[in-house]
Design an enzyme around this catalytic site. Sequence first.
Site, short mmCIF file in Angstrom:
data_model
loop_
_atom_site.label_atom_id
_atom_site.label_comp_id
_atom_site.label_asym_id
_atom_site.label_seq_id
_atom_site.Cartn_x
_atom_site.Cartn_y
_atom_site.Cartn_z
N GLU A 39 33.70 -46.65 -15.91
CA GLU A 39 33.11 -47.82 -15.27
C GLU A 39 32.94 -48.99 -16.25
OE1 GLU A 39 30.58 -47.20 -11.57
OE2 GLU A 39 29.69 -45.81 -12.99
N GLY A 70 31.49 -42.06 0.12
CA GLY A 70 31.40 -41.48 -1.22
C GLY A 70 30.72 -40.13 -1.18
N GLY A 116 30.07 -38.21 -3.88
CA GLY A 116 29.61 -37.86 -5.22
C GLY A 116 28.12 -37.53 -5.18
N LYS A 176 19.59 -52.25 -15.97
CA LYS A 176 20.36 -51.02 -15.96
C LYS A 176 21.70 -51.22 -16.67
CE LYS A 176 21.28 -47.24 -12.78
NZ LYS A 176 21.21 -46.75 -11.41
N ALA A 204 20.55 -37.22 -9.91
CA ALA A 204 21.22 -36.31 -8.99
C ALA A 204 22.48 -35.79 -9.65
CB ALA A 204 21.56 -37.02 -7.69
#
Lengths: 297, 297
Positions: A259, A7, A9, A180, A125
């Site tokens: 998602e 990944g 990203g 989360k 990030a």
Amino acid sequence: MKLHIVGGGSIGLLIAASAAERGDDVTIHVRREEQAEALTLRGVTLIDERKNETYSVKATTSFHSNDDALFVIALTGPALFHMKDLLKRYIGDRPVLFIQNGVRHVDWARQSFPNAHFASVEHGAVRTADTIVEHRGHGQVMTVPSEHESFKRLFERHQTSRLAIRCVNDRTIDAILWRKAVINCAINPLTALLRIKNGELLTNRSAYDLMEKVYTEIITSIPNLKPIVQWDDIVNVCQRTATNESSMLKDVVAGRVTEADFIVLPILKRGAERNETMPTLQTCYTLLCAVDERGMM
Amino acid sequence: MKLHIVGGGSIGLLIAASAAERGDDVTIHVRREEQAEALTLRGVTLIDERKNETYSVKATTSFHSNDDALFVIALTGPALFHMKDLLKRYIGDRPVLFIQNGVRHVDWARQSFPNAHFASVEHGAVRTADTIVEHRGHGQVMTVPSEHESFKRLFERHQTSRLAIRCVNDRTIDAILWRKAVINCAINPLTALLRIKNGELLTNRSAYDLMEKVYTEIITSIPNLKPIVQWDDIVNVCQRTATNESSMLKDVVAGRVTEADFIVLPILKRGAERNETMPTLQTCYTLLCAVDERGMM
């Protein structure tokens, strides 16, 4: 130590840069040839409030090595499921650490990988270019201790690194992942459907009402989530990230699949197992599915 | 006869042109000085599949005359409520015909105007410029017979005109208004929130599911609407208007306040009077309120 990060990203690049900063031998697996070439040629640049530093990494679009690397899967949920057969074949019984939002991948990954581990990332990030990641809002990587030698080494080496890996027990990591997920369920679908930044959920009265309704539906339907995440936590996240666009909003704007299946669906399912419906969240979820379906047409 | 039409949108211009075509003396009340000047200078042009014809009309942004005209209110719900005190003062007990979507205005208008009448318009009309209206999908204007001389004359004169005014009984007009509201409730909010054309509600599976859920919620909560509007009616409207953007979608795209309060809210309230909730429709409604609120910021 050898680290294969799947990944390219924001989280993938952050981990790659942080590990390279500590001297790990890092290979990044990316989807686009263009990004692989750029990373190999120019390395990955990590920007934080104090410095810009570039670290050299390897990058590839193919899966071929058979070394004893440790894998870190830093893909979004949809990308992970898109690649799941390939990853299963390629990684086999090598140790692998999954870093995804939501909880939908956990059961599948546990069944498919004998050496699967899970982590939740608090770091902020942003990938600002194919080879550049900005580290904003430093945090921790939460995971569960492991007897496996590679995990042990990784966790020890990066306890004091930028990644700040912290081991907690099984119940705690479960709580962290669900916490989360609940926060994401309250914030992300509404920001995506209304195309607003996180902070506007506090200033737009109707959006605020909906967010509160979603939270109430979740903790009423799944009461053991109540001690894990309070209403104030959600308000605080909105305040702290007021000017941010949620990942789901970014996905909708870019025409990518959201998602929703990884963040919202597991919560709806957990409720359904208790014969509870969450009509507001369910409607938002189906609207997102319609948006996703539209994006694919 | 003297006709004052309030509203320079598609329906206002269609009625103005149709009445002028029959020789009525037409004054159009519009909001923008620019449109008033253009209409006074160039007249209103009516386009249909056979011809383009221009009719001269008067147009004004002010309310001042005291003649014995008959008023036709062809404003959207939000515009009507924005102007309600002005209209009440200006029209007084003169005869007035209300042509709005939804049913929210009916009680207020009945109380405020001793000579209020209501009509539902089936015509398809699109305003393509300030002075041009295209007549697409010809239909009828449905209303209730009246003993009032002005209404009688209007209804008789325009029975055989392009407007095709047809008188039905009270129960029928009630059914027509509610039928239209239910169809609009099933179609408009979803097209606006998903930014899709009416036909996509049939091809996008998740959107289709939501539309069916909204319909089922409505007729379950308010069973006397069931004989008035069947599921097939809604599917047929989506098919017939597949390439159309709903008025609510147009409002959202243009940043205008939607007619949610006029189309959706009365249905939710009728349900609430029977202690019924319509969670899917309620969530769509609150999302639209959030969009409206955002537009006003």
